[in-house]
Design a protein around this motif. Structure first.
Motif, PDB file in Angstrom:
ATOM      1  N   TYR A  49      -6.286 -21.391   7.512  1.00 15.97           N
ATOM      2  CA  TYR A  49      -7.108 -21.669   6.321  1.00 15.97           C
ATOM      3  C   TYR A  49      -6.422 -21.078   5.095  1.00 15.97           C
ATOM      4  N   LEU A  50      -5.997 -19.848   5.191  1.00 10.84           N
ATOM      5  CA  LEU A  50      -5.142 -19.299   4.147  1.00 10.84           C
ATOM      6  C   LEU A  50      -4.356 -18.112   4.670  1.00 10.84           C
ATOM      7  N   GLN A  51      -3.227 -17.848   4.034  1.00  4.62           N
ATOM      8  CA  GLN A  51      -2.405 -16.693   4.382  1.00  4.62           C
ATOM      9  C   GLN A  51      -1.871 -16.118   3.081  1.00  4.62           C
ATOM     10  N   MET A  52      -2.161 -14.865   2.811  1.00  5.60           N
ATOM     11  CA  MET A  52      -1.692 -14.252   1.566  1.00  5.60           C
ATOM     12  C   MET A  52      -1.749 -12.736   1.671  1.00  5.60           C
ATOM     13  N   PRO A  53      -1.039 -12.060   0.759  1.00  6.80           N
ATOM     14  CA  PRO A  53      -1.150 -10.602   0.741  1.00  6.80           C
ATOM     15  C   PRO A  53      -2.590 -10.195   0.445  1.00  6.80           C
ATOM     16  N   ILE A  54      -3.001  -9.084   1.018  1.00  3.75           N
ATOM     17  CA  ILE A  54      -4.390  -8.663   0.876  1.00  3.75           C
ATOM     18  C   ILE A  54      -4.747  -8.409  -0.587  1.00  3.75           C
ATOM     19  N   SER A  55      -3.754  -7.971  -1.372  1.00  8.08           N
ATOM     20  CA  SER A  55      -4.034  -7.695  -2.782  1.00  8.08           C
ATOM     21  C   SER A  55      -4.412  -8.978  -3.527  1.00  8.08           C
ATOM     22  N   GLU A  56      -3.806 -10.103  -3.121  1.00 10.19           N
ATOM     23  CA  GLU A  56      -4.165 -11.381  -3.760  1.00 10.19           C
ATOM     24  C   GLU A  56      -5.536 -11.842  -3.316  1.00 10.19           C
ATOM     25  N   LEU A  57      -5.824 -11.607  -2.038  1.00  9.03           N
ATOM     26  CA  LEU A  57      -7.119 -12.043  -1.519  1.00  9.03           C
ATOM     27  C   LEU A  57      -8.257 -11.321  -2.227  1.00  9.03           C
ATOM     28  N   LYS A  58      -7.987 -10.068  -2.623  1.00  7.51           N
ATOM     29  CA  LYS A  58      -9.025  -9.302  -3.311  1.00  7.51           C
ATOM     30  C   LYS A  58      -9.365  -9.917  -4.663  1.00  7.51           C
ATOM     31  N   GLU A  59      -8.414 -10.651  -5.238  1.00 12.65           N
ATOM     32  CA  GLU A  59      -8.673 -11.277  -6.533  1.00 12.65           C
ATOM     33  C   GLU A  59      -8.932 -12.772  -6.388  1.00 12.65           C
ATOM     34  N   TYR A  60      -9.104 -13.233  -5.182  1.00 15.58           N
ATOM     35  CA  TYR A  60      -9.253 -14.659  -4.904  1.00 15.58           C
ATOM     36  C   TYR A  60     -10.533 -15.224  -5.492  1.00 15.58           C
TER      37      TYR A  60
END
Lengths: 300, 93
Positions: free
Chosen positions: A208-219
């Motif tokens: 579904y998605l794959q990204m650094p956790i820091s980006e996910l926090k601002e998703y």
């Protein structure tokens, strides 16, 4: 270097597709969190990576080799869950000694220190351990093996609060001292989010998605306030979740599109903006519908 | 300055996260890099932090205070009185 590369990976059990054309890759020496709902295909994926089961179609490479039926893979990849099977006639301490012959990077000192710290009885047997103790023992095997790819599938099942915290600390300390690729799957994202560098979210057997956790926090972020005002502010945004808290108050989670003046607009309109806890976000992202459990009880 | 690995162990966080935090402080010129030696606090570091806390953290708190007071229909004068009283209380301690 890429530790895992897979494309269009599919696994079918009878007629059900557990994995459906899943594609992703994992970089070396990162701690990746594998997140997904029950039945999303997490365990199936991890077992294919570990070489326990064979894919139906698609391609998977672990350390540039096919993992199934591969001795190299068995020595350098460890899969830890609460169903690890050990011979029932060998006492715990002996198990640690036997494990040493399986894993080239095994660290006896670490294994023994952890074994004593968690006060295991060297003469008892694995099948006599409680649920929490089983997980703790399996975790020791997982850490001490120091495999280049270490997979923990729901490692904290049954562990009490203090053991869980100890486990996270031990994992991080040993990872810093001996960097390796680690995959951690857990239903308690809030507990592990600080440990992770990357997140892989799967839904219905697909990435579904794959990204650094820091980006996910601002998703995404949440807005709460008067129905009309919230609607006005979010009309051009991608809505992830919506809930009517009271007759005239709405709570909406929208995808962050980077617009900066929204914060000010919201403040003037009396709408509250707040960050979304990651564990909530992942629940909403992987939900089947846009509503919640409340809808089951709402007849209209 | 503590290294990313020391910080990671202290707070049980991923070292990559710790590194990102340190880089933010470097970008704000609170820390600077010495090649091969690590990170150090810059001479203006303290000043930058104090200014930041005044202009962002404190200002934000005061803004919330004003909004809350307005919602409770408190006049500016009454709010100032409250602040004054609390100042005196703190000074006594």
């Amino acid at each position: 270097m890429r530790v895992i590369e897979c494309s269009n990976l599919t696994k079918t059990f009878f007629t059900k597709k557990a994995l459906n054309k899943l594609s992703f890759s994992i970089e070396e020496n990162k701690i990746t969190g594998l997140i997904g709902r029950n039945g999303a295909g997490k365990t199936t994926l991890l077992k294919i990576i570990a070489g326990f089961i064979k894919e139906t179609s698609g391609e998977i490479k672990v350390f540039s080799e096919k993992p199934f039926n591969n001795l190299n893979n068995s020595a350098h990849v460890i899969y830890v869950d609460d169903h690890m099977s050990f011979p029932s006639t060998i006492p715990l301490l002996e198990l640690l000694k036997v494990a040493e012959s399986f894993y080239p990077n095994w660290n006896r000192d670490l294994a023994m220190r952890l074994f004593e710290y968690f006060s295991f009885d060297p003469k008892t047997y694995h099948h006599r351990l409680s649920k929490g103790k089983t997980s703790t023992f399996n975790m020791i095997i997982g850490l001490a093996s120091r495999c280049s790819l270490t997979i923990f599938d729901e490692p904290t099942t049954g562990m009490d609060e203090s053991v869980r915290k100890d486990f996270y600390k031990a994992l991080l300390k040993d990872y810093i001292a001996y960097p390796r690729s680690i995959i951690l799957s857990s239903h308690h994202l809030s507990e592990i989010e600080d440990l992770l560098e990357d997140v892989l979210l799967i839904k219905d057997g697909k990435t579904y998605l794959q990204m650094p956790i820091s980006e996910l926090k601002e998703y995404a972020f949440a807005l709460q306030g008067n129905n009309g005002e919230v609607f006005k502010l979010t009309s051009d945004k991608e809505v992830i979740f919506k809930n009517h808290i009271a007759s005239n108050v709405t709570y909406v989670i929208v995808k962050n599109d980077g617009s900066k003046n929204l914060l000010q607009q919201a403040r003037h309109a009396g709408v509250e903006i707040s960050p979304v806890p990651l564990s909530d976000l992942c629940v909403y992202l992987t939900n089947e519908t846009n509503g919640g459990i409340e809808d089951v009880f709402n007849e209209n | 300055m503590y290294s990313q690995y020391q910080l990671a162990e202290m707070y049980t966080i991923n070292p990559a996260t710790a590194a990102k935090g340190l880089n933010l402080l470097v970008d704000e010129k609170i820390l600077y890099k010495k090649r091969g030696l690590g990170l150090f606090v810059s001479s203006t570091g303290k000043e930058i932090i104090i200014n930041k806390r005044k202009n962002f953290t404190l200002k934000g708190l005061v803004r919330e205070l004003v909004i809350e007071a307005k919602q409770l229909q408190l006049s500016e004068k009454e709010l100032m009185m409250m602040i004054k009283e609390l100042y005196e209380e703190e000074d006594k301690q």
